[in-house]
Design a protein around this motif. Structure first.
Motif, PDB file in Angstrom:
ATOM      1  N   PRO A  19     -15.808 -30.242  49.540  1.00  0.00           N
ATOM      2  CA  PRO A  19     -16.630 -29.125  48.494  1.00  0.00           C
ATOM      3  C   PRO A  19     -17.789 -29.787  47.952  1.00  0.00           C
ATOM      4  CG  PRO A  19     -14.856 -30.612  47.255  1.00  0.00           C
ATOM      5  CD  PRO A  19     -14.732 -30.912  48.763  1.00  0.00           C
ATOM      6  N   GLN A  20     -18.253 -31.096  48.713  1.00  0.00           N
ATOM      7  CA  GLN A  20     -19.386 -31.680  48.282  1.00  0.00           C
ATOM      8  C   GLN A  20     -20.625 -30.666  48.379  1.00  0.00           C
ATOM      9  OE1 GLN A  20     -17.205 -33.037  49.944  1.00  0.00           O
ATOM     10  NE2 GLN A  20     -16.911 -35.124  48.940  1.00  0.00           N
ATOM     11  N   ASP A  21     -20.561 -29.930  49.331  1.00  0.00           N
ATOM     12  CA  ASP A  21     -21.436 -28.534  49.606  1.00  0.00           C
ATOM     13  C   ASP A  21     -20.743 -27.510  49.289  1.00  0.00           C
ATOM     14  OD1 ASP A  21     -23.530 -26.941  50.390  1.00  0.00           O
ATOM     15  OD2 ASP A  21     -23.437 -27.354  52.354  1.00  0.00           O
ATOM     16  N   ASN A  22     -20.745 -27.275  47.986  1.00  0.00           N
ATOM     17  CA  ASN A  22     -19.869 -25.897  47.570  1.00  0.00           C
ATOM     18  C   ASN A  22     -20.548 -24.529  47.678  1.00  0.00           C
ATOM     19  OD1 ASN A  22     -17.662 -24.819  46.299  1.00  0.00           O
ATOM     20  ND2 ASN A  22     -18.280 -25.431  44.192  1.00  0.00           N
ATOM     21  N   VAL A  23     -20.239 -24.279  48.980  1.00  0.00           N
ATOM     22  CA  VAL A  23     -20.750 -23.104  49.541  1.00  0.00           C
ATOM     23  C   VAL A  23     -19.718 -22.343  50.380  1.00  0.00           C
ATOM     24  CG1 VAL A  23     -23.164 -23.530  49.358  1.00  0.00           C
ATOM     25  CG2 VAL A  23     -21.908 -23.843  51.513  1.00  0.00           C
ATOM     26  N   ASP A  24     -19.795 -21.023  50.749  1.00  0.00           N
ATOM     27  CA  ASP A  24     -18.930 -20.175  51.399  1.00  0.00           C
ATOM     28  C   ASP A  24     -18.979 -20.782  52.796  1.00  0.00           C
ATOM     29  OD1 ASP A  24     -20.803 -18.876  52.817  1.00  0.00           O
ATOM     30  OD2 ASP A  24     -20.851 -17.234  51.612  1.00  0.00           O
ATOM     31  N   GLY A  82      -8.262 -31.660  56.091  1.00  0.00           N
ATOM     32  CA  GLY A  82      -7.358 -32.607  55.619  1.00  0.00           C
ATOM     33  C   GLY A  82      -8.042 -34.070  55.474  1.00  0.00           C
ATOM     34  N   LEU A  83      -9.540 -34.081  55.276  1.00  0.00           N
ATOM     35  CA  LEU A  83      -9.964 -35.427  55.558  1.00  0.00           C
ATOM     36  C   LEU A  83     -10.037 -36.019  54.045  1.00  0.00           C
ATOM     37  CD1 LEU A  83     -13.316 -34.573  57.472  1.00  0.00           C
ATOM     38  CD2 LEU A  83     -11.437 -35.700  58.251  1.00  0.00           C
ATOM     39  N   ARG A  84      -9.702 -37.208  53.860  1.00  0.00           N
ATOM     40  CA  ARG A  84      -9.363 -37.968  52.688  1.00  0.00           C
ATOM     41  C   ARG A  84     -10.786 -38.425  52.114  1.00  0.00           C
ATOM     42  NH1 ARG A  84      -4.931 -38.807  55.823  1.00  0.00           N
ATOM     43  NH2 ARG A  84      -5.811 -40.853  56.482  1.00  0.00           N
ATOM     44  N   ASN A  85     -11.544 -38.929  53.103  1.00  0.00           N
ATOM     45  CA  ASN A  85     -12.815 -39.566  52.464  1.00  0.00           C
ATOM     46  C   ASN A  85     -13.798 -39.509  53.526  1.00  0.00           C
ATOM     47  OD1 ASN A  85     -12.384 -41.830  54.468  1.00  0.00           O
ATOM     48  ND2 ASN A  85     -10.679 -42.294  53.115  1.00  0.00           N
ATOM     49  N   HIS A  86     -15.126 -39.733  53.065  1.00  0.00           N
ATOM     50  CA  HIS A  86     -16.187 -40.141  53.988  1.00  0.00           C
ATOM     51  C   HIS A  86     -16.030 -40.650  55.289  1.00  0.00           C
ATOM     52  CE1 HIS A  86     -20.378 -41.111  55.218  1.00  0.00           C
ATOM     53  NE2 HIS A  86     -20.627 -39.894  54.831  1.00  0.00           N
ATOM     54  N   ASN A  87     -15.616 -41.898  55.265  1.00  0.00           N
ATOM     55  CA  ASN A  87     -15.349 -42.840  56.361  1.00  0.00           C
ATOM     56  C   ASN A  87     -14.586 -42.227  57.317  1.00  0.00           C
ATOM     57  OD1 ASN A  87     -16.889 -44.808  55.161  1.00  0.00           O
ATOM     58  ND2 ASN A  87     -15.134 -45.756  54.288  1.00  0.00           N
ATOM     59  N   GLU A  88     -13.434 -41.466  57.045  1.00  0.00           N
ATOM     60  CA  GLU A  88     -12.633 -40.854  57.977  1.00  0.00           C
ATOM     61  C   GLU A  88     -13.432 -39.666  58.614  1.00  0.00           C
ATOM     62  OE1 GLU A  88      -8.275 -38.597  58.183  1.00  0.00           O
ATOM     63  OE2 GLU A  88      -9.011 -39.307  56.430  1.00  0.00           O
ATOM     64  N   SER A 119      -5.943 -28.587  47.059  1.00  0.00           N
ATOM     65  CA  SER A 119      -5.913 -29.943  47.282  1.00  0.00           C
ATOM     66  C   SER A 119      -7.064 -30.800  47.065  1.00  0.00           C
ATOM     67  CB  SER A 119      -5.356 -30.209  48.849  1.00  0.00           C
ATOM     68  OG  SER A 119      -6.352 -30.136  49.488  1.00  0.00           O
ATOM     69  N   ASP A 120      -7.116 -32.167  47.360  1.00  0.00           N
ATOM     70  CA  ASP A 120      -8.063 -32.905  47.269  1.00  0.00           C
ATOM     71  C   ASP A 120      -8.931 -33.295  48.476  1.00  0.00           C
ATOM     72  OD1 ASP A 120      -7.888 -33.035  44.362  1.00  0.00           O
ATOM     73  OD2 ASP A 120      -6.428 -34.810  44.470  1.00  0.00           O
ATOM     74  N   ASP A 121      -8.267 -32.721  49.638  1.00  0.00           N
ATOM     75  CA  ASP A 121      -8.964 -33.188  51.031  1.00  0.00           C
ATOM     76  C   ASP A 121     -10.307 -32.296  51.032  1.00  0.00           C
ATOM     77  OD1 ASP A 121      -6.471 -34.363  51.555  1.00  0.00           O
ATOM     78  OD2 ASP A 121      -5.483 -32.354  52.657  1.00  0.00           O
ATOM     79  N   GLN A 147      -9.883 -20.192  55.899  1.00  0.00           N
ATOM     80  CA  GLN A 147      -8.610 -20.730  55.671  1.00  0.00           C
ATOM     81  C   GLN A 147      -8.583 -22.088  55.399  1.00  0.00           C
ATOM     82  OE1 GLN A 147      -5.813 -19.628  58.546  1.00  0.00           O
ATOM     83  NE2 GLN A 147      -6.772 -18.006  59.097  1.00  0.00           N
ATOM     84  N   ALA A 148      -9.497 -23.065  55.714  1.00  0.00           N
ATOM     85  CA  ALA A 148      -9.825 -24.482  55.535  1.00  0.00           C
ATOM     86  C   ALA A 148     -10.281 -24.462  54.245  1.00  0.00           C
ATOM     87  CB  ALA A 148     -10.504 -25.086  56.722  1.00  0.00           C
ATOM     88  N   ILE A 149     -11.111 -23.847  53.996  1.00  0.00           N
ATOM     89  CA  ILE A 149     -11.699 -24.100  52.633  1.00  0.00           C
ATOM     90  C   ILE A 149     -10.794 -23.688  51.452  1.00  0.00           C
ATOM     91  CG2 ILE A 149     -13.484 -23.095  51.088  1.00  0.00           C
ATOM     92  CD1 ILE A 149     -15.502 -22.783  53.422  1.00  0.00           C
ATOM     93  N   ASN A 150     -10.014 -22.529  51.773  1.00  0.00           N
ATOM     94  CA  ASN A 150      -8.892 -21.929  50.796  1.00  0.00           C
ATOM     95  C   ASN A 150      -8.077 -23.176  50.637  1.00  0.00           C
ATOM     96  OD1 ASN A 150     -10.311 -19.622  50.263  1.00  0.00           O
ATOM     97  ND2 ASN A 150      -9.037 -18.648  51.793  1.00  0.00           N
ATOM     98  N   ALA A 151      -7.610 -23.766  51.655  1.00  0.00           N
ATOM     99  CA  ALA A 151      -6.586 -24.803  51.634  1.00  0.00           C
ATOM    100  C   ALA A 151      -7.095 -26.155  50.689  1.00  0.00           C
ATOM    101  CB  ALA A 151      -6.008 -25.222  52.924  1.00  0.00           C
ATOM    102  N   SER A 152      -8.479 -26.274  51.125  1.00  0.00           N
ATOM    103  CA  SER A 152      -9.055 -27.554  50.177  1.00  0.00           C
ATOM    104  C   SER A 152      -8.873 -27.266  48.855  1.00  0.00           C
ATOM    105  CB  SER A 152     -10.668 -27.582  50.982  1.00  0.00           C
ATOM    106  OG  SER A 152     -11.234 -28.737  50.143  1.00  0.00           O
ATOM    107  N   ARG A 153      -9.263 -25.952  48.257  1.00  0.00           N
ATOM    108  CA  ARG A 153      -9.130 -25.782  47.013  1.00  0.00           C
ATOM    109  C   ARG A 153      -8.193 -26.020  46.264  1.00  0.00           C
ATOM    110  NH1 ARG A 153     -12.386 -20.104  47.882  1.00  0.00           N
ATOM    111  NH2 ARG A 153     -14.598 -20.809  48.174  1.00  0.00           N
TER     112      ARG A 153
END
Length: 703
Positions: free
Chosen positions: A394-399, A353-359, A292-294, A284-290
């Motif tokens: 999605p940097q590691d774009n796998v299932d 819902g992470l916005r960047n690497h630092n978070e 958005s930009d999170d 569900q989290a991956i689907n939501a990320s797709r």
């Protein structure tokens, strides 16, 4: 006139016409009989009721209609009649002609003559079988209504409750007076909304029935689950008169099901989501990320030092520590995140819902910090830490499953790097590792399919021209890539079990070939086989070698030479020396290959009982133009002589190389200037035609 005639009742044929009509048209059985029970009249109703015709029954005893256990009733009835008494609406059973029993209501009256003397009896029997059956069904229904464990509710067409049984009162906790006249919504539960009631009403309107599971409310406010079946009761015109509702309390079953579902999705010890629920939430989290930009981060956490706590304080303490850690880590995550236990001391967190690497890094640092803070378990303070692997989508774009595996792999890297840290999964690095894995699978397939073969490169005494042996060199005849040298595939097997499998295969094939050559008269050849240093250090190596030699009785062990790379990582040279001595007792020789390229050449010479030193081809090949390489070769020759070792030079590519080596005192060599590696079948012909250059045979001996 005889007595029988005097006692006979009047003949019905002589009765008035209107009486005769009533007699024949009656639905009841009208029968007359004598005082001794013989039938004197029998109407059509009796025929319909009992199946006998008038001809069948006239002058027959009435007992013909009696079941055996009711024969005594006839005496009772006749006794009443003789005393002038009537028998009114006596309910009993009689037999039909086909043997079935009929419930009847019998009224019997005396028949008198003109003087008032009783001369017979008149009997009217009415079939009450249907009524009896209806009464039985009613009693059964009433009994079921009263005694069934299911709750029963009867509702009028306007939705008002008109009756309930005791079981329903017991299920709901309400008394009957509290329910009658009310509507079913008095039992509404917050666990079931208006939409569900709308579905029920629509089903009743369309089909007249509905069944399913529903949640209701008891008098004390507790919700209970029930299996409900509602049916409309209609009259002959199809109009709904009532609704009958059957209610079975299935709350224990539902609670058990909910418990099982909870156990299926949550860890029994920590009550955290388990892997199954985690996977669902990660999807569900991956689907939501797709959408958005999170980013989504998967943290794979493994405790450092947990085993020591278990061993010292016991498993109960370990379990307590896991529960405390689960609570502590959960407190550092956000409500939208998920922490799950994978088993043992491994946990996985899904951060959404992470916005960047630092978070992400901030959250990981918080988790690492709280894991290192002391825990108080069984009255003692214990301290552990965590190694965390992180995979980012999605940097590691796998299932989802691959993302978890990648985080797991990164956790292993963190643990290898020193623990109490995190490691970020690198998709590019993983791709390279995956490429190696695919290559290893291809090598294993090639080994199974017989695609490997051995080539042999001769070794000669350059001064005398004698062929002293051959070195077995593996080749891979790849179906797509053609003939491959060892450099194209052996580096991929380093540190993998395939290295040992290839070594065993090479040794087995070399011993087979030695037996063939021996049969051809080439039994003076020494066959050198390269050996991976790790295999030599495996427990039982000498015993395994002995078994292999025993399985090749025609291959002389004294003609087998194992070449050990000088660059091999040997953990304990003393142990390796012992193994080599065990192999010597089998007759096997050793050579140190590629001498001069490692970091412990003198140690090798001193500690390892190898008979031969092979000068690495990289030094020999360039020694004619490079003074340093020439000096190295000269030094190795001197060391070999000083330590009493045999010597052979690799990389003899020209006549000049051979001459230089002979001048230094190295007489044995191999290389392209002598012969290239060749298939085993070509060796005998090559030996037969081999002639050393005259520059070598005429060279003066080294001083």
């Amino acid at each position: 006139m005889c007595a029988a005639e005097e006692s006979a009742p009047p003949n019905i044929a002589g009765a008035p016409e209107h009486f005769r009509a009533i007699f024949e048209s009656s639905d009841d059985a009208i029968v007359s009989k004598t005082l001794d029970g013989r039938i004197t009249s029998w109407n059509a109703g009796a025929t319909r009721m009992f199946g006998y015709s008038e001809q069948d029954m006239l002058h027959q005893p009435m007992l013909r209609l009696f079941p055996p256990e009711r024969v005594a009733e006839e005496d009772f009835i006749l006794d009443k009649i003789r005393h002038g008494e009537k028998v009114d609406h006596y309910e009993t059973e009689r037999l039909h002609r086909d043997g079935r029993r009929i419930h009847v209501s019998v009224s019997v009256s005396p028949v008198r003559d003109a003087t008032g003397r009783i001369i017979g009896a008149s009997k009217i029997a009415r079939d009450i079988t249907a009524q009896k059956d209806a009464n039985a069904r009613f009693r059964l229904t009433a009994s079921v209504f009263s005694h069934t464990s299911e709750g029963i509710v009867i509702v009028d067409p306007h939705g008002r409750i008109v009756d309930v049984n005791e079981a329903f009162c017991r299920i709901t906790g309400f008394e009957r007076p509290q329910i009658i006249g009310r509507t079913p919504d008095m039992f509404a539960s917050s666990r079931q909304g208006p939409a569900e009631f709308e579905i029920i009403l629509n089903a009743l309107a369309q089909t007249g029935h509905w069944q399913g599971e529903a949640w209701s409310r008891r008098q004390d406010g507790e919700s209970f689950a029930s299996l409900v079946k509602i049916s409309a009761v209609r009259n002959e015109q199809g109009q709904t008169q009532n609704y009958v509702v059957l209610v079975s309390d299935v709350t224990p079953l539902r609670r058990q099901q909910e418990t099982l579902e909870h156990l299926a999705h949550f860890d029994a010890l920590t009550d955290l989501p388990n892997r199954l629920l985690l996977s669902d939430r990660l999807v569900q989290a991956i689907n939501a990320s797709r959408r958005s930009d999170d980013w989504v981060a998967v943290l794979y956490l493994d405790l450092d030092g947990f085993k020591a706590v278990n061993d010292r304080l016991g498993h109960d303490a370990g379990d307590e520590l896991l529960v405390l850690l689960a609570r502590r880590v959960s407190s550092q995550l956000r409500e939208t995140d998920t922490l799950a236990r994978m088993g043992g001391d491994e946990f996985v967190a899904v951060l959404v819902g992470l916005r960047n690497h630092n978070e992400c890094v901030q959250l990981v640092d918080r988790v690492l910090r709280v894991c290192t803070e002391p825990f108080f378990v069984k009255g003692e303070s214990v301290q552990v830490s965590a190694s965390i692997g992180v995979a980012l989508y999605p940097q590691d774009n796998v299932d989802a499953e691959q993302l978890i595996r990648h985080a797991d792999r990164a956790m292993y890297e963190a643990k290898q790097a020193g623990k109490n840290r995190y490691h970020l999964f690198d998709p590019d690095l993983h791709e390279r590792a995956r490429s190696r894995s695919e290559q290893l699978e291809d090598i294993a397939r090639g080994l199974r399919c017989g695609e490997f073969e051995l080539f042999y490169q001769p070794k000669v005494n350059m001064r005398s021209g004698q062929v002293i042996g051959v070195e077995a060199l593996i080749r891979w005849r790849h179906p797509q890539r053609g003939l491959l040298s060892p450099a194209a595939f052996l580096p991929q097997t380093e540190g993998h079990q395939l290295a040992a499998e290839l070594d065993r295969w090479v040794l087995d094939q070399a011993l087979n070939r030695m037996a063939v050559w021996r049969a051809q008269g080439l039994d003076a050849l020494t066959v050198s086989v390269n050996l991976n240093g790790r295999n030599l250090q495996q427990r039982g190596f000498a015993e395994a070698l002995a078994a292999t030699l025993a399985s090749h009785p025609d291959a002389p062990p004294e003609r087998l030479e194992l070449e050990l790379l000088e660059t091999s990582a040997l953990d304990d040279i003393n142990d390796v020396a012992v193994v080599m001595q065990d192999c010597h007792r089998l007759g096997v020789r050793f050579a140190v290959d590629d001498f001069g390229t490692g970091y412990s050449s003198l140690v090798y010479l001193k500690r390892l009982p190898a008979e031969t030193i092979k000068i690495d081809c990289s030094f020999v090949r360039d020694m004619l133009a490079d003074r340093d390489d020439r000096a190295i070769v000269q030094g190795i020759v001197g060391l070999a002589h000083a330590f009493g070792r045999e010597l052979i030079a690799e990389g003899v590519e020209t006549v000049a190389h051979g001459c230089a080596l002979l001048a230094m005192g190295c007489e044995q060599g191999q290389g392209f200037g002598i012969a290239r590696p060749m298939p085993a079948e070509d060796l005998a012909a090559w030996i037969a035609g081999w002639q050393p250059p005259t520059e070598w045979t005429a060279a003066p001996a080294a001083k």
